[in-house]
Design an enzyme around this catalytic site. Structure first.
Site, PDB file in Angstrom:
ATOM      1  N   GLU A  63       0.793  -6.644  -2.017  1.00 36.30           N
ATOM      2  CA  GLU A  63       1.776  -7.669  -1.700  1.00 36.30           C
ATOM      3  C   GLU A  63       3.186  -7.052  -1.664  1.00 36.30           C
ATOM      4  OE1 GLU A  63       0.321  -6.464  -4.379  1.00 36.30           O
ATOM      5  OE2 GLU A  63       1.458  -6.613  -6.294  1.00 36.30           O
ATOM      6  N   CYS A  98      -3.628  -4.120  -9.595  1.00 32.66           N
ATOM      7  CA  CYS A  98      -2.673  -3.265 -10.670  1.00 32.66           C
ATOM      8  C   CYS A  98      -2.740  -3.894 -12.110  1.00 32.66           C
ATOM      9  CB  CYS A  98      -1.042  -3.204 -10.157  1.00 32.66           C
ATOM     10  SG  CYS A  98      -0.544  -1.758 -11.275  1.00 32.66           S
ATOM     11  N   HIS A 153      -0.645  -2.145  -4.376  1.00 32.74           N
ATOM     12  CA  HIS A 153       0.012  -3.369  -4.528  1.00 32.74           C
ATOM     13  C   HIS A 153       0.235  -3.705  -2.895  1.00 32.74           C
ATOM     14  CE1 HIS A 153       1.770  -3.558  -8.495  1.00 32.74           C
ATOM     15  NE2 HIS A 153       1.690  -2.414  -8.529  1.00 32.74           N
TER      16      HIS A 153
END
Ligand code: GLN
Length: 196
Positions: free
Chosen positions: A175, A80, A173
């Protein structure tokens, strides 16, 4: 010795990346200085706010070291805001990207209505079925150079994951989920680089 994965820890969701990497047993380090950067074998640039991160990169004098790190062939993964910072050029005036990957990027490319959304993606190199990807005020890759391999697109062909040699970028994302397959993919890139 297993390769050490650095996570750029100036701003954004670096802790979430570290948590995902730890789940996979990786040896990680937070990176805020040039000396810390030189002690790692690969680097994750997390999501966050690219203008703030770029400012902090300048404050910490990390811009040239980061360029050198990427040029040296060590694996770098931008998610991102990280994808924004690695671009060759942005459609917006700010921030100034590192220019490390041959891409043109549009920040906040999905507009207000769909600031955040999730969708299932097929990603080249990632087995095990579609990957549920979270997009948060995400950028779009609007142009790629000839050496860039597109790894995933949305149904309208927007490019949302790509690789150019040692550089990996995702507009979403990984994560922020517990599906660690993209982290695994990056660790495989890191393991391969360490044997060269
Ligand atoms: N919109 C942010 C930017 O331009 C990126 C958002 C994110 O990293 N989740 O920096």
């Amino acid at each position: 010795m297993s390769p050490t994965v650095g996570v750029l820890a100036l701003q954004g969701d670096f802790e979430e990346h570290i948590t995902s990497l730890h789940r996979l047993g990786a040896d990680t380090r937070e990176v805020r200085t040039e000396a810390q950067l030189s002690s790692v074998d690969s680097l994750v640039i997390p999501g966050g706010e690219s203008t703030s991160m770029a400012k902090l990169m300048d404050v910490y004098a990390l811009r040239e070291p980061l360029r050198g790190f990427a040029r040296s062939g060590k694996p770098v993964w931008g998610t991102c805001a990280g994808l924004i910072l690695l671009a060759r050029r942005l459609q917006e005036d700010r921030p100034e990207p590192l220019g490390t990957m041959d891409t043109v990027v549009q920040r906040n490319g999905f507009g207000r209505q769909v600031d955040s959304f999730q969708t299932k993606l097929d990603i080249v190199g990632i087995a095990g079925g579609p990957y549920l990807a979270l997009f948060i005020r995400a950028p779009k890759i609007v142009e790629v150079g000839p050496a860039v391999e597109v790894l995933a697109t949305l149904e309208d062909n927007t490019i949302v994951a790509a690789r150019e040699d040692n550089i990996l970028v995702t507009a979403f994302h990984p994560e922020l989920t517990t599906d660690d397959r993209v982290h695994e993919f990056f660790l495989a890139m890191a393991a391969e680089a360490s044997t060269r």
